[in-house]
Design a protein around this motif. Structure first.
Motif, PDB file in Angstrom:
ATOM      1  N   SER A   1     137.175 -23.332  96.028  1.00  0.00           N
ATOM      2  CA  SER A   1     137.207 -24.017  94.738  1.00  0.00           C
ATOM      3  C   SER A   1     138.555 -23.824  94.045  1.00  0.00           C
ATOM      4  CB  SER A   1     136.060 -23.538  93.843  1.00  0.00           C
ATOM      5  OG  SER A   1     136.037 -22.141  93.747  1.00  0.00           O
ATOM      6  N   PHE A   2     139.407 -22.982  94.613  1.00  0.00           N
ATOM      7  CA  PHE A   2     140.800 -22.804  94.162  1.00  0.00           C
ATOM      8  C   PHE A   2     141.489 -21.995  95.249  1.00  0.00           C
ATOM      9  CE2 PHE A   2     138.265 -19.305  92.648  1.00  0.00           C
ATOM     10  CZ  PHE A   2     139.045 -18.190  92.861  1.00  0.00           C
ATOM     11  N   GLU A   3     142.798 -21.825  95.115  1.00  0.00           N
ATOM     12  CA  GLU A   3     143.566 -21.082  96.115  1.00  0.00           C
ATOM     13  C   GLU A   3     143.059 -19.640  96.197  1.00  0.00           C
ATOM     14  OE1 GLU A   3     146.446 -21.836  98.039  1.00  0.00           O
ATOM     15  OE2 GLU A   3     146.092 -23.967  97.594  1.00  0.00           O
TER      16      GLU A   3
ATOM     17  N   PHE B   1     140.370  -9.201  95.574  1.00  0.00           N
ATOM     18  CA  PHE B   1     139.941 -10.494  96.132  1.00  0.00           C
ATOM     19  C   PHE B   1     139.464 -11.372  94.985  1.00  0.00           C
ATOM     20  CE2 PHE B   1     139.415  -9.780 100.766  1.00  0.00           C
ATOM     21  CZ  PHE B   1     139.515  -8.400 100.826  1.00  0.00           C
ATOM     22  N   ASP B   2     140.016 -12.570  94.855  1.00  0.00           N
ATOM     23  CA  ASP B   2     139.520 -13.537  93.866  1.00  0.00           C
ATOM     24  C   ASP B   2     139.342 -14.846  94.615  1.00  0.00           C
ATOM     25  OD1 ASP B   2     138.918 -15.171  91.742  1.00  0.00           O
ATOM     26  OD2 ASP B   2     140.688 -14.652  90.560  1.00  0.00           O
ATOM     27  N   LEU B   3     138.090 -15.284  94.736  1.00  0.00           N
ATOM     28  CA  LEU B   3     137.823 -16.458  95.558  1.00  0.00           C
ATOM     29  C   LEU B   3     136.591 -17.207  95.051  1.00  0.00           C
ATOM     30  CD1 LEU B   3     136.110 -15.283  98.848  1.00  0.00           C
ATOM     31  CD2 LEU B   3     136.748 -13.690  97.063  1.00  0.00           C
TER      32      LEU B   3
ATOM     33  N   SER C   1     131.833 -21.801  92.600  1.00  0.00           N
ATOM     34  CA  SER C   1     131.636 -20.390  92.270  1.00  0.00           C
ATOM     35  C   SER C   1     133.016 -19.766  92.155  1.00  0.00           C
ATOM     36  CB  SER C   1     130.804 -19.685  93.348  1.00  0.00           C
ATOM     37  OG  SER C   1     131.397 -19.829  94.628  1.00  0.00           O
ATOM     38  N   ASP C   2     133.054 -18.555  91.582  1.00  0.00           N
ATOM     39  CA  ASP C   2     134.335 -17.893  91.293  1.00  0.00           C
ATOM     40  C   ASP C   2     134.038 -16.410  91.113  1.00  0.00           C
ATOM     41  OD1 ASP C   2     136.858 -17.190  90.423  1.00  0.00           O
ATOM     42  OD2 ASP C   2     136.769 -18.325  88.536  1.00  0.00           O
ATOM     43  N   ILE C   3     134.512 -15.588  92.037  1.00  0.00           N
ATOM     44  CA  ILE C   3     134.201 -14.149  91.953  1.00  0.00           C
ATOM     45  C   ILE C   3     135.464 -13.334  92.210  1.00  0.00           C
ATOM     46  CG2 ILE C   3     133.539 -14.014  94.404  1.00  0.00           C
ATOM     47  CD1 ILE C   3     131.426 -11.923  93.632  1.00  0.00           C
ATOM     48  N   THR C   4     135.586 -12.219  91.511  1.00  0.00           N
ATOM     49  CA  THR C   4     136.651 -11.261  91.803  1.00  0.00           C
ATOM     50  C   THR C   4     136.043  -9.884  91.982  1.00  0.00           C
ATOM     51  OG1 THR C   4     138.174 -12.463  90.357  1.00  0.00           O
ATOM     52  CG2 THR C   4     138.862 -10.276  91.064  1.00  0.00           C
ATOM     53  N   ARG C   5     136.446  -9.215  93.048  1.00  0.00           N
ATOM     54  CA  ARG C   5     136.124  -7.809  93.230  1.00  0.00           C
ATOM     55  C   ARG C   5     137.411  -7.108  93.656  1.00  0.00           C
ATOM     56  NH1 ARG C   5     132.273  -9.151  90.852  1.00  0.00           N
ATOM     57  NH2 ARG C   5     130.067  -8.817  91.324  1.00  0.00           N
TER      58      ARG C   5
ATOM     59  N   VAL D   1     132.781 -14.100  83.510  1.00  0.00           N
ATOM     60  CA  VAL D   1     133.131 -12.906  82.727  1.00  0.00           C
ATOM     61  C   VAL D   1     134.085 -12.121  83.614  1.00  0.00           C
ATOM     62  CG1 VAL D   1     132.257 -10.752  81.767  1.00  0.00           C
ATOM     63  CG2 VAL D   1     130.951 -12.878  81.474  1.00  0.00           C
ATOM     64  N   GLU D   2     135.368 -12.056  83.235  1.00  0.00           N
ATOM     65  CA  GLU D   2     136.349 -11.481  84.152  1.00  0.00           C
ATOM     66  C   GLU D   2     137.432 -10.660  83.463  1.00  0.00           C
ATOM     67  OE1 GLU D   2     138.997 -14.462  85.984  1.00  0.00           O
ATOM     68  OE2 GLU D   2     137.676 -16.010  85.181  1.00  0.00           O
ATOM     69  N   PRO D   3     137.007  -9.530  82.849  1.00  0.00           N
ATOM     70  CA  PRO D   3     138.032  -8.676  82.261  1.00  0.00           C
ATOM     71  C   PRO D   3     138.906  -8.055  83.347  1.00  0.00           C
ATOM     72  CG  PRO D   3     135.933  -7.531  82.324  1.00  0.00           C
ATOM     73  CD  PRO D   3     135.666  -8.938  82.774  1.00  0.00           C
TER      74      PRO D   3
ATOM     75  N   ILE E   1     137.225  -7.585  87.537  1.00  0.00           N
ATOM     76  CA  ILE E   1     135.853  -7.717  88.050  1.00  0.00           C
ATOM     77  C   ILE E   1     135.287  -8.968  87.406  1.00  0.00           C
ATOM     78  CG2 ILE E   1     133.578  -6.657  88.251  1.00  0.00           C
ATOM     79  CD1 ILE E   1     134.945  -3.913  87.893  1.00  0.00           C
ATOM     80  N   GLU E   2     134.993  -9.957  88.243  1.00  0.00           N
ATOM     81  CA  GLU E   2     134.581 -11.273  87.733  1.00  0.00           C
ATOM     82  C   GLU E   2     133.205 -11.656  88.241  1.00  0.00           C
ATOM     83  OE1 GLU E   2     136.920 -14.620  89.198  1.00  0.00           O
ATOM     84  OE2 GLU E   2     136.294 -15.841  87.482  1.00  0.00           O
ATOM     85  N   ASP E   3     132.338 -11.991  87.285  1.00  0.00           N
ATOM     86  CA  ASP E   3     131.004 -12.499  87.621  1.00  0.00           C
ATOM     87  C   ASP E   3     130.821 -13.895  87.048  1.00  0.00           C
ATOM     88  OD1 ASP E   3     129.705 -10.310  89.010  1.00  0.00           O
ATOM     89  OD2 ASP E   3     129.878  -9.200  87.120  1.00  0.00           O
TER      90      ASP E   3
END
Ligand code: MN
Ligand code: MN
Length: 362
Positions: A188-190, A219-221, A230-234, A323-325, A337-339
């Motif tokens: 959904s993005f690079e 990782f942000d994907l 979808s969009d998640i960062t860990r 939510v990605e502070p 950390i993105e949810d």
């Protein structure tokens, strides 16, 4: 689809508008069920007061549109036709106030349309579309849950490939390969994989940097599934990391949890951003959280609303956003950390379930 179009017909009535022309492929899809990328060719859905909806599209899309579109009054233009001239003929007489998507129309195309049609006033129809899209239906939520499930499986597989010496870009390649293997339409993005001090760049670019022990790996994907993102960062530790970095991780996790805890219908977006920001400030890292808390998510990876400290709009049930502070300390490293979250009638449902505890990998 029909109920969405009916809302726009009502909007025409309530806003003294004679017709509206929808030109962005996403909104044509949202309203008719027909998805296409027309590239530079003209695509338009015309809703005129008291008239049946009309879809004008490239001839090569005609057959697919007949099958998929809820609008059955379909007209095609060939590559040798003047699509705007056809559009002007399809427009009922007496159209004065025409709604258009100002965000989508190029100046060039707008000039061609305004030279060809009778309308004298052009009104932006961004806001009714934006507001409708902000509240997800059960079907849209189901698609977004699927997009979240797929990306978490992708992330799990990607993490299993991490070892010292593997490069960021090799991990990106693995992740994007798995996206399609697992049923997504694509990223959904690079896809972002950032190691070591590069994790402190919120919009950094993955390259041939090698993953090393004692560093962070971010990782942000996200993926598109059935048209929804979808969009998640860990952020992970590769081997042992310093106590300073562990402290940063803990502060970001607290901020993420505090913001999510505050989510329910009727509170302001600003209050969520402030909850996360105050938490990070109290840990002493205030200046290092240098972006908004999050963004709306749906057919677009970034859409309305913007979750920042000055947005006093209220959360409504059915909204989905991130939510990605993050805390980004130059030359030390960054943690985000993105949810993805859904506002429910009485609170929140977190669509992403990947563990947020600090995890050592590699
Ligand atoms: Mn992201
Ligand atoms: Mn995001």
């Amino acid at each position: 689809m029909t109920s969405r179009m009916n809302k726009l017909y009502a909007y025409l009535d309530n806003n003294n508008m004679d017709a509206m022309l929808i030109t962005s492929p996403k909104h044509v899809y949202y309203l008719t069920g027909f998805a296409t990328d027309p590239h530079e060719r003209f695509l338009g859905l015309l809703l005129a007061k008291g008239e049946e909806a009309v879809l004008l599209l490239p001839a090569l899309d005609f057959e697919a549109a007949q099958a998929a579109s809820s609008v059955k009054n379909i007209h095609a233009h060939s590559d040798t036709d003047d699509a705007i001239e056809i559009l002007s003929k399809l427009m009922p007489r007496g159209i004065r106030n025409l709604g258009v998507e100002k965000e989508d129309l190029s100046v060039q195309r707008f000039e061609a349309i305004s030279a060809a049609v009778e309308a004298t006033t052009y009104v932006d129809i961004g806001s009714p579309l934006r507001e409708m899209r902000a509240i997800k239906t059960a079907d849209e939520v189901a698609r977004m849950k699927r997009a979240a499930l797929i990306v978490e499986d992708v992330l799990r597989l990607g993490v299993s490939k991490v070892k010292p010496g593997v490069t960021e870009i090799e991990l990106v390649a693995e992740l994007e390969y798995q996206m399609k293997k697992l049923g997504a339409q694509g990223p959904s993005f690079e896809t972002m994989v950032l190691s070591g001090a590069k994790s402190a760049l919120p919009h950094g670019t993955p390259d041939n940097r090698k993953v090393a022990e004692g560093e962070l790996l971010l990782f942000d994907l996200g993926v598109y599934a059935d048209g929804y993102a979808s969009d998640i960062t860990r952020t992970f530790a590769v081997g042992d990391i310093s106590d300073e970095i562990k402290g940063i991780y803990g502060a970001v996790l607290d901020a993420n949890l505090k913001a999510i805890e505050a989510i329910r219908p009727g509170v302001t977006f600003g209050s969520l951003d402030r909850a996360a920001r105050e938490s990070i400030e109290s840990a002493g890292y205030g200046p290092y959280f240098n972006h908004r808390l999050g963004h709306g998510l749906g057919m677009d990876i970034h859409e309305y609303p913007s979750i920042h400290g000055r947005n006093e709009d209220l959360l409504l049930a059915g909204m989905v956003f991130t939510v990605e502070p993050g805390i980004y300390v130059p030359s030390v490293g960054g943690v985000r950390i993105e949810d993805d979250v859904l506002v429910t009638q009485d609170g929140v449902e977190v669509l992403t379930s990947f563990s947020k505890q600090l995890t050592v990998i590699g």
